[in-house]
Design a protein around this motif. Structure first.
Motif, PDB file in Angstrom:
ATOM      1  N   ALA A 196      63.511  31.331  38.221  1.00 28.93           N
ATOM      2  CA  ALA A 196      62.181  31.858  37.902  1.00 28.93           C
ATOM      3  C   ALA A 196      61.499  32.372  39.169  1.00 28.93           C
ATOM      4  N   ASP A 197      60.528  33.249  38.978  1.00 29.82           N
ATOM      5  CA  ASP A 197      59.744  33.724  40.117  1.00 29.82           C
ATOM      6  C   ASP A 197      59.074  32.537  40.791  1.00 29.82           C
ATOM      7  N   ALA A 234      58.426  25.751  35.541  1.00 30.78           N
ATOM      8  CA  ALA A 234      57.771  26.805  36.318  1.00 30.78           C
ATOM      9  C   ALA A 234      56.448  27.206  35.667  1.00 30.78           C
ATOM     10  N   ALA A 235      56.416  27.298  34.342  1.00 31.82           N
ATOM     11  CA  ALA A 235      55.182  27.658  33.636  1.00 31.82           C
ATOM     12  C   ALA A 235      54.114  26.583  33.822  1.00 31.82           C
ATOM     13  N   GLN A 265      63.539  22.454  30.547  1.00 32.62           N
ATOM     14  CA  GLN A 265      64.044  23.760  30.958  1.00 32.62           C
ATOM     15  C   GLN A 265      63.309  24.223  32.220  1.00 32.62           C
ATOM     16  N   GLU A 282      62.276  27.080  33.062  1.00 31.55           N
ATOM     17  CA  GLU A 282      61.183  27.998  32.742  1.00 31.55           C
ATOM     18  C   GLU A 282      59.919  27.226  32.350  1.00 31.55           C
TER      19      GLU A 282
END
Length: 107
Positions: free
Chosen positions: A41-42, A7-8, A2, A4
């Motif tokens: 995502a940011d 990005a994490a 995913q 997210e």
């Protein structure tokens, strides 16, 4: 994976490396950060040292599915038994032995 989660993971990586960077009180001018955007995502901000560490990690990575080149055609698609998925020839020492035996048998 995913977006997210990716990005994490990038953000965690950047944070771990950034903790080792010199602070503004060390007299070192701040580097221009690099931003990486994953989906919606940011953006993840990487310091210069985090960007260098990411490049080093990417270059050092070896995909476990990469089993080398075929001795016959040079292709890079060998299966678990080292048989080339492009030309069908077995690879490695076993493949060499098989080809030598076939040559003696047919020769």
């Amino acid at each position: 994976m995913q977006p997210e989660a990716l990005a994490a993971a990038l953000r965690d990586f950047a944070d771990r490396i950034a903790r080792c960077d010199p602070g503004p009180s060390d007299g070192v001018p701040p580097e221009v950060p690099v931003e990486v955007r994953v989906g919606a995502a940011d953006p993840v901000r990487l310091t210069g040292s985090a960007a260098e560490a990411l490049v080093a990690a990417l270059r050092a990575y070896h995909d476990p599915r990469d089993r080398g080149r075929c001795d016959q055609c040079g292709g890079r698609r060998l299966d678990e038994a080292l048989q080339c998925l492009d030309c069908g020839q077995p690879g490695g020492l076993f493949g060499q032995l098989v080809r030598e035996r076939l040559q003696r048998h047919h020769g």
